[in-house]
Design a protein around this motif. Sequence first.
Motif, PDB file in Angstrom:
ATOM      1  N   PRO A  87      36.226  71.361   1.531  1.00 53.31           N
ATOM      2  CA  PRO A  87      37.605  71.953   2.819  1.00 53.31           C
ATOM      3  C   PRO A  87      37.796  70.669   3.036  1.00 53.31           C
ATOM      4  CG  PRO A  87      36.180  73.768   3.101  1.00 53.31           C
ATOM      5  CD  PRO A  87      34.751  72.394   3.191  1.00 53.31           C
ATOM      6  N   ASP A  88      36.790  69.443   2.960  1.00 53.93           N
ATOM      7  CA  ASP A  88      37.516  68.361   3.684  1.00 53.93           C
ATOM      8  C   ASP A  88      36.405  67.271   3.280  1.00 53.93           C
ATOM      9  OD1 ASP A  88      34.867  68.679   4.546  1.00 53.93           O
ATOM     10  OD2 ASP A  88      35.128  68.410   6.472  1.00 53.93           O
ATOM     11  N   ASP A  89      36.298  66.906   2.185  1.00 53.85           N
ATOM     12  CA  ASP A  89      35.660  66.269   0.488  1.00 53.85           C
ATOM     13  C   ASP A  89      34.255  65.750   1.588  1.00 53.85           C
ATOM     14  OD1 ASP A  89      37.604  66.851  -1.207  1.00 53.85           O
ATOM     15  OD2 ASP A  89      38.920  64.504  -0.331  1.00 53.85           O
ATOM     16  N   ASP A  90      33.663  66.024   2.039  1.00 57.03           N
ATOM     17  CA  ASP A  90      32.374  66.005   2.763  1.00 57.03           C
ATOM     18  C   ASP A  90      31.370  66.770   1.372  1.00 57.03           C
ATOM     19  OD1 ASP A  90      31.619  64.845   5.464  1.00 57.03           O
ATOM     20  OD2 ASP A  90      29.608  66.293   4.590  1.00 57.03           O
ATOM     21  N   PRO A  91      30.528  65.445   1.603  1.00 62.52           N
ATOM     22  CA  PRO A  91      29.337  66.055   0.471  1.00 62.52           C
ATOM     23  C   PRO A  91      28.342  67.299   0.735  1.00 62.52           C
ATOM     24  CG  PRO A  91      29.134  63.483   1.623  1.00 62.52           C
ATOM     25  CD  PRO A  91      30.450  64.444   1.823  1.00 62.52           C
ATOM     26  N   THR A  92      28.277  67.457   2.288  1.00 63.20           N
ATOM     27  CA  THR A  92      27.865  68.916   1.879  1.00 63.20           C
ATOM     28  C   THR A  92      28.656  69.494   2.861  1.00 63.20           C
ATOM     29  OG1 THR A  92      27.265  67.871   5.150  1.00 63.20           O
ATOM     30  CG2 THR A  92      25.682  67.279   3.089  1.00 63.20           C
ATOM     31  N   VAL A  93      28.149  71.046   2.794  1.00 68.54           N
ATOM     32  CA  VAL A  93      28.642  72.314   3.823  1.00 68.54           C
ATOM     33  C   VAL A  93      28.289  72.562   4.549  1.00 68.54           C
ATOM     34  CG1 VAL A  93      30.218  74.045   2.988  1.00 68.54           C
ATOM     35  CG2 VAL A  93      29.821  72.105   1.240  1.00 68.54           C
ATOM     36  N   ALA A  94      28.663  73.213   5.433  1.00 66.65           N
ATOM     37  CA  ALA A  94      27.236  74.316   6.150  1.00 66.65           C
ATOM     38  C   ALA A  94      26.955  75.654   5.151  1.00 66.65           C
ATOM     39  CB  ALA A  94      28.611  75.133   6.868  1.00 66.65           C
ATOM     40  N   GLY A  95      25.211  76.431   5.470  1.00 58.16           N
ATOM     41  CA  GLY A  95      25.389  77.071   4.248  1.00 58.16           C
ATOM     42  C   GLY A  95      25.790  78.503   4.607  1.00 58.16           C
ATOM     43  N   ASP A  96      26.217  79.159   5.994  1.00 57.71           N
ATOM     44  CA  ASP A  96      27.561  80.150   5.966  1.00 57.71           C
ATOM     45  C   ASP A  96      28.752  80.039   5.709  1.00 57.71           C
ATOM     46  OD1 ASP A  96      27.303  78.688   8.517  1.00 57.71           O
ATOM     47  OD2 ASP A  96      27.189  80.363   9.988  1.00 57.71           O
ATOM     48  N   GLU A  97      29.024  79.172   5.502  1.00 57.83           N
ATOM     49  CA  GLU A  97      31.167  78.803   5.613  1.00 57.83           C
ATOM     50  C   GLU A  97      31.045  79.518   3.809  1.00 57.83           C
ATOM     51  OE1 GLU A  97      33.407  75.736   4.523  1.00 57.83           O
ATOM     52  OE2 GLU A  97      32.578  74.939   6.328  1.00 57.83           O
ATOM     53  N   THR A  98      31.545  80.471   3.761  1.00 54.35           N
ATOM     54  CA  THR A  98      32.349  80.912   2.526  1.00 54.35           C
ATOM     55  C   THR A  98      32.822  79.758   1.810  1.00 54.35           C
ATOM     56  OG1 THR A  98      32.620  83.382   4.032  1.00 54.35           O
ATOM     57  CG2 THR A  98      33.685  83.126   1.516  1.00 54.35           C
ATOM     58  N   ILE A  99      32.960  79.983   0.808  1.00 54.91           N
ATOM     59  CA  ILE A  99      33.340  78.846  -0.450  1.00 54.91           C
ATOM     60  C   ILE A  99      33.365  80.274  -2.138  1.00 54.91           C
ATOM     61  CG2 ILE A  99      32.176  76.995   0.626  1.00 54.91           C
ATOM     62  CD1 ILE A  99      30.052  76.641  -1.610  1.00 54.91           C
ATOM     63  N   GLU A 100      33.837  79.086  -2.128  1.00 56.73           N
ATOM     64  CA  GLU A 100      34.388  79.271  -3.909  1.00 56.73           C
ATOM     65  C   GLU A 100      33.193  78.577  -4.909  1.00 56.73           C
ATOM     66  OE1 GLU A 100      36.660  82.532  -5.660  1.00 56.73           O
ATOM     67  OE2 GLU A 100      36.883  83.125  -3.438  1.00 56.73           O
ATOM     68  N   ALA A 101      32.159  79.956  -5.072  1.00 61.62           N
ATOM     69  CA  ALA A 101      31.481  78.948  -5.620  1.00 61.62           C
ATOM     70  C   ALA A 101      31.272  79.193  -6.959  1.00 61.62           C
ATOM     71  CB  ALA A 101      29.890  79.367  -5.183  1.00 61.62           C
ATOM     72  N   ASP A 113      24.191  79.966  -0.378  1.00 63.89           N
ATOM     73  CA  ASP A 113      23.932  81.748  -1.307  1.00 63.89           C
ATOM     74  C   ASP A 113      23.440  81.277  -2.591  1.00 63.89           C
ATOM     75  OD1 ASP A 113      22.844  84.109  -2.054  1.00 63.89           O
ATOM     76  OD2 ASP A 113      24.827  85.279  -1.807  1.00 63.89           O
ATOM     77  N   ASP A 114      22.645  82.077  -3.420  1.00 67.14           N
ATOM     78  CA  ASP A 114      21.515  81.548  -4.492  1.00 67.14           C
ATOM     79  C   ASP A 114      22.721  81.682  -5.578  1.00 67.14           C
ATOM     80  OD1 ASP A 114      20.165  80.449  -6.593  1.00 67.14           O
ATOM     81  OD2 ASP A 114      18.200  82.046  -5.740  1.00 67.14           O
ATOM     82  N   VAL A 115      22.747  80.550  -6.316  1.00 66.81           N
ATOM     83  CA  VAL A 115      23.375  80.954  -7.448  1.00 66.81           C
ATOM     84  C   VAL A 115      22.978  80.607  -9.059  1.00 66.81           C
ATOM     85  CG1 VAL A 115      26.030  79.183  -6.753  1.00 66.81           C
ATOM     86  CG2 VAL A 115      23.923  77.758  -8.045  1.00 66.81           C
ATOM     87  N   GLN A 116      21.478  80.994  -9.149  1.00 69.01           N
ATOM     88  CA  GLN A 116      20.926  80.873 -10.242  1.00 69.01           C
ATOM     89  C   GLN A 116      19.493  81.739 -10.271  1.00 69.01           C
ATOM     90  OE1 GLN A 116      17.959  79.974 -11.228  1.00 69.01           O
ATOM     91  NE2 GLN A 116      18.124  80.390 -13.534  1.00 69.01           N
ATOM     92  N   SER A 117      18.712  81.967  -9.488  1.00 70.76           N
ATOM     93  CA  SER A 117      17.568  82.870  -8.913  1.00 70.76           C
ATOM     94  C   SER A 117      16.226  81.843  -8.714  1.00 70.76           C
ATOM     95  CB  SER A 117      17.136  83.830  -9.679  1.00 70.76           C
ATOM     96  OG  SER A 117      18.503  84.760 -10.482  1.00 70.76           O
TER      97      SER A 117
END
Length: 501
Positions: free
Chosen positions: A170-184, A211-215
């Motif tokens: 949301p703020d262009d940071d190169p990391t995002v908290a793992g439990d933050e909801t995003i559009e993946a 969350d996993d995006v592949q397996s």
Amino acid sequence: MSPLTRRALLKGVAGSTVALGAMGTATAADDREQYVVTASGTGALKRLERSDAEVVASIAGDTVHLVLATEAADIEGISGVASVDPNEGYRLLGPAKRATSTAESLDDQYASLQWDKMAETTGAFEAHDTATGAGSTVAIIDTGIDEQHPDIPAVMEKGRLFRADGLTSPDDDPTVAGDETIEANLHPDTEEVEPYVWRGPPETRSQSAADDVQSHGSHCAGIAAAKDDIDADGVPEDLGVVGMAPDAEAVPLRVFYWKRFEDYELDGDADGEVEETIPVVTTLYTTDFDIMSAIDYAPDVGADAANMSLGGGVVKGSAHSSGEHVAYQRVTQDAVERGTVVTASAGNASANLQQGGFYTLPNSVPGTLSVSATGPNNELAFYSNYGTSDIDVGAPGGGYETLEKTLAADTEWPYPTNLVLSTVPPDLNDGLAYDWYAGTSMAAPQVAGLVALIREVAPEMSAKKIQNVIERTARYSTGRSSPKLGAGVVYAPDALEEAQR
């Protein structure tokens, strides 16, 4: 079970480590180039910050930096800068897909199928009488971990998504908290034209960032830390599989994300001639700085082990002196000094990493615990890389010494049971919660889980001493420099006994 073709097996088995193919330098939204810069000292960092370049992030005690600049020359002349290398971007080359599935693998009633945890291999089941990894943490640097899987103790709030271009943040940071909801992003619901390359723009869904995006990441997490639950009456709940360290926390550090590319050139043959140019494709992607950032972050959450079941292609040793190699070494050794054992898959190219000075990143970097893959008979699997002084230990990755033997139905562990059974996200696998994979990807998390067991019984032991214990107690090798197995196949009972001394 339905049979697989030889080609499908080669895709599913020999490619199960996350292999990376270079896709050029990553860029920022304003078309400036991304560079990985090594520069020690606060003075060098301040000079970087005062320059026309932009320092986006700094890791490894402020000695490795992600910097945006129009060209490398804008940075190279700054006093204190040791190296400037493009932040290389990579897509996956070999699919980390299942080789096949069986109906039985849908129903710890699966313990009888886990040859990788038995007395003849790692001895994990026996070791659980002594330790289960309670109080330990394993970080999985991969595609994420399935947040909803009942058999994986994923700790999303400690997890992270690392994406250097900041497009998911949301703020262009190169990391995002793992439990933050995003559009993946996920792959499109269209044709796969090459491994991990899909026609069209990505599909999207709301999910936690880690969350996993592949397996692939979920499978590795299950090998290291799938639960072994006991209910209130002391009766096993019989859920799925058992990890090497079933009571350890698994923290997802997601470094892979589905990224859209335009004008993708699809190779038509081995000579690299372009068959067609596809207007829009979506592929799984990461960069050097994403991977380095995850390694650097693992000690921050108290990870006893950080597992990297990923790796680039085999390259000549002259690149050992490159800034990229130096940056990986600084980050890895800093993590080890802070208490995290960094385990890494050796790769699936069947390559001799010693002769001719070849190596792969990141497993060949000093400080990592490089792991080759073995089968049920503790022999090197046919796809695994090897090499004197490059392999530290071996661990179960699945398959036998040859492809033909792996496919055979008359061995003690007939195909596909000679592969490694572990957890996968049902929503990405047509409802399947457990599946068979093979690769050095499956071997490295075995060792990461063993680190968690050792830290339970010896919580103050340093990362370097843990690695030494694992190597000293390994089996089936004639010495610590075996080109195939290094010190040997890891053996949890003896490692715990040694650590308790």
